[in-house]
Design an enzyme around this catalytic site. Structure first.
Site, PDB file in Angstrom:
ATOM      1  N   ARG A   1      17.740  30.588  50.581  1.00 40.37           N
ATOM      2  CA  ARG A   1      19.097  30.923  50.078  1.00 40.37           C
ATOM      3  C   ARG A   1      19.332  32.427  49.927  1.00 40.37           C
ATOM      4  NH1 ARG A   1      18.383  26.304  46.666  1.00 40.37           N
ATOM      5  NH2 ARG A   1      19.402  24.560  47.693  1.00 40.37           N
TER       6      ARG A   1
ATOM      7  N   LYS B   1      27.284  42.953  58.353  1.00 41.48           N
ATOM      8  CA  LYS B   1      27.699  41.842  59.216  1.00 41.48           C
ATOM      9  C   LYS B   1      26.451  41.351  59.947  1.00 41.48           C
ATOM     10  CE  LYS B   1      32.538  42.773  60.359  1.00 41.48           C
ATOM     11  NZ  LYS B   1      33.479  43.082  61.442  1.00 41.48           N
TER      12      LYS B   1
ATOM     13  N   GLU C   1      30.291  54.125  70.596  1.00 42.11           N
ATOM     14  CA  GLU C   1      30.627  53.792  69.195  1.00 42.11           C
ATOM     15  C   GLU C   1      30.704  55.067  68.341  1.00 42.11           C
ATOM     16  OE1 GLU C   1      31.470  50.759  68.214  1.00 42.11           O
ATOM     17  OE2 GLU C   1      30.458  49.334  69.543  1.00 42.11           O
TER      18      GLU C   1
ATOM     19  N   LYS D   1      31.434  54.982  58.636  1.00 39.56           N
ATOM     20  CA  LYS D   1      31.357  53.527  58.487  1.00 39.56           C
ATOM     21  C   LYS D   1      31.150  53.151  57.016  1.00 39.56           C
ATOM     22  CE  LYS D   1      29.902  49.160  60.165  1.00 39.56           C
ATOM     23  NZ  LYS D   1      29.410  48.338  61.236  1.00 39.56           N
TER      24      LYS D   1
ATOM     25  N   GLU E   1      36.281  42.822  55.419  1.00 39.99           N
ATOM     26  CA  GLU E   1      37.329  42.967  56.431  1.00 39.99           C
ATOM     27  C   GLU E   1      38.623  42.238  56.068  1.00 39.99           C
ATOM     28  OE1 GLU E   1      35.789  43.307  60.481  1.00 39.99           O
ATOM     29  OE2 GLU E   1      37.614  42.350  61.168  1.00 39.99           O
TER      30      GLU E   1
ATOM     31  N   ARG F   1      38.774  47.586  57.316  1.00 40.43           N
ATOM     32  CA  ARG F   1      37.539  47.516  58.111  1.00 40.43           C
ATOM     33  C   ARG F   1      37.845  47.146  59.564  1.00 40.43           C
ATOM     34  NH1 ARG F   1      31.514  45.170  56.597  1.00 40.43           N
ATOM     35  NH2 ARG F   1      30.647  45.538  58.669  1.00 40.43           N
TER      36      ARG F   1
ATOM     37  N   ASN G   1      37.193  47.913  64.725  1.00 40.77           N
ATOM     38  CA  ASN G   1      37.259  47.115  65.954  1.00 40.77           C
ATOM     39  C   ASN G   1      38.061  47.829  67.044  1.00 40.77           C
ATOM     40  OD1 ASN G   1      35.860  45.071  64.639  1.00 40.77           O
ATOM     41  ND2 ASN G   1      37.746  44.245  63.781  1.00 40.77           N
TER      42      ASN G   1
ATOM     43  N   HIS H   1      37.664  47.031  70.624  1.00 38.31           N
ATOM     44  CA  HIS H   1      36.806  45.837  70.697  1.00 38.31           C
ATOM     45  C   HIS H   1      37.555  44.584  71.149  1.00 38.31           C
ATOM     46  CE1 HIS H   1      33.994  48.461  68.787  1.00 38.31           C
ATOM     47  NE2 HIS H   1      33.074  47.531  68.697  1.00 38.31           N
TER      48      HIS H   1
ATOM     49  N   HIS I   1      35.696  42.962  74.005  1.00 34.67           N
ATOM     50  CA  HIS I   1      35.087  41.627  73.987  1.00 34.67           C
ATOM     51  C   HIS I   1      35.578  40.798  75.163  1.00 34.67           C
ATOM     52  CE1 HIS I   1      34.016  41.843  69.444  1.00 34.67           C
ATOM     53  NE2 HIS I   1      33.024  42.250  70.193  1.00 34.67           N
TER      54      HIS I   1
ATOM     55  N   HIS J   1      27.791  46.099  75.913  1.00 37.17           N
ATOM     56  CA  HIS J   1      28.799  46.080  74.848  1.00 37.17           C
ATOM     57  C   HIS J   1      29.482  47.452  74.684  1.00 37.17           C
ATOM     58  CE1 HIS J   1      30.677  45.175  70.985  1.00 37.17           C
ATOM     59  NE2 HIS J   1      30.087  46.248  70.485  1.00 37.17           N
TER      60      HIS J   1
END
Ligand code: NAD
Ligand code: GLY
Length: 370
Positions: free
Chosen positions: A123, A145, A187, A229, A239, A243, A247, A250, A254, A268
């Site tokens: 957990r 993330k 990035e 960041k 987000e 935040r 992206n 992105h 993507h 990427h």
């Protein structure tokens, strides 16, 4: 060069990002005070482990930290249910306790997977990120993330789980393949484009040296990126709003990655490079910014050797309809509407859901060109 520390301010879940050289050699000393029990499990991949596992093990040993090491295959396909299950089983077989800490030694694939395992196992246990790719140092290791890919798309299963510490050793970038380094550099440029024109101007003058291996400039770029960041994550950890600026490029990126089959045809960061140019082309066509914003970004990305248009990857059959379908499946779609990160100029990104489909199609058809 002295180490530099950037703090991610998240109340009781706050942590430091330490950036410097020879950090892996000294990692035992830095990690020791954070451990609930003097025991860690290091998880790495088959490319990174041969370079850095022993150095890390010696450092942990010298601090009396007991350690076990697990090595997974390198590559995006390791960020999957299959390896999630395998890794959980292998870690549980070691007989770990809640106080055991996981250490992710690798790029974004290892960081995302290990973070998600740390969020789930018993957990939730602690984990430390030792990112070894530029992309992981400036982006994926920071902000909590974590997750894996599914057959339905990338990063669709995961959790927010913050690390206890991030150690960015800029020396390890020497062994990173050049193409991966440049993909990570996209990035870095992103932080300039979304919120820091001065940083972008600095990158225009120093980007080539960063890519060629200048450690002082690399450290500066990593610190500045992590600061940017960390600030956004502290303001909007999960987000709910701001935040999403991270992206930038992105949503397009993507879709491009998906259309290239998430293969070596387009990494990427390379997809993000083209995606950022597309986002600026879209911003220009919608009248939000002048064309010289797109031109400056495009020129810089091209100058360091990144792709800036789908024409730079002619082996993929870029189908506009297919790209639109991928974009519609993006996790950031809500109420059936896509959110775009657009810009009013360099360093002036903003979120918008108000994008005419015809203009979007025009941008996709042009491959990113104005
Ligand atoms: P990666 O982990 O696959 O690393 C790229 C390649 O470089 C791999 O082959 C790896 O083995 C190798 N490598 C890494 N460090 C090395 C080193 N120092 N020396 C030699 N080889 C080295 O990929 P990546 O680009 O680091 O990360 C991409 C992943 O990150 C994607 O899955 C993406 O979804 C994820 N990501 C996550 C976030 C987040 O916020 N969690 C943000 C951006 C990207
Ligand atoms: N890479 C996007 C984020 O961390 O939010």
């Amino acid at each position: 060069m002295n180490n530099e520390t950037v703090s991610v301010e998240l109340g009781e879940r706050s942590y430091d990002i330490v950036v410097g050289e020879n950090l892996i050699q000294n990692s035992g000393n830095i990690i020791a005070p954070l451990l609930r029990r003097p025991r860690v499990v290091v998880i790495s991949d088959s490319n990174v482990a041969p370079y850095y596992n022993n150095i890390l093990a010696d450092s942990l040993e010298s601090e009396g930290i007991s350690h076990e090491s697990l090595v997974l295959p390198a590559g995006e396909s390791t960020k999957s249910f299959k390896y999630f299950v395998e890794l959980v089983d292998r870690i549980l077989a070691l007989g770990i306790e809640r106080g055991t800490c996981l250490v992710a030694l690798g790029g974004g694939v290892i960081g995302d997977l290990v973070g998600y395992v740390a969020a789930s196992i018993l957990r939730g246990i602690d984990f430390v990120q030792i990112p070894t790719s530029l992309l992981a140092q400036v982006d994926s290791s920071v902000g909590g993330k974590t997750g894996i890919n599914t057959v339905h798309g990338k990063n669709l299963v995961g959790a927010f789980h913050q690390p206890r510490l991030v150690l960015c050793d800029v020396g390890v970038l020497d062994t990173l393949p050049e193409r991966e380094l440049k993909a990570g550099y996209a990035e870095v440029v992103k932080y300039g484009l979304i919120g820091d024109e001065k940083f972008f101007n600095w990158l225009e003058c120093n980007g080539s040296k960063i890519c060629e291996g200048d450690k002082v400039r690399r450290q500066r770029a990593v610190v500045r990126s992590c600061k940017a960041k960390a600030k956004i994550v502290a303001e909007d950890e999960q987000e709910a709003g701001r935040r999403a600026l991270l992206n930038f490029g992105h949503t397009f990126g993507h879709a491009l990655e998906a259309e290239a089959g998430f293969s070596d045809l387009l990494l990427h960061g390379e997809a993000v490079s083209i995606g950022m140019v597309m986002a600026l082309t879209l911003s220009t066509k919608l009248g939000h910014c002048k064309s010289n914003t797109q031109v400056a970004a495009r020129n810089h990305l091209r100058h360091v050797g990144l792709p800036v248009s789908t024409a730079d990857r002619p082996s993929v059959n870029w189908d506009t309809e297919a790209l639109l379908n991928h974009m519609a499946k993006d996790k950031k779609v809500s109420d059936g509407m896509m959110t775009f990160v657009l810009a009013r100029g360099i360093g002036q990104a903003f979120l918008s859901r108000d994008v005419e489909r015809e203009v979007l199609i025009e941008v996709l058809k042009s491959g990113g060109e104005l």
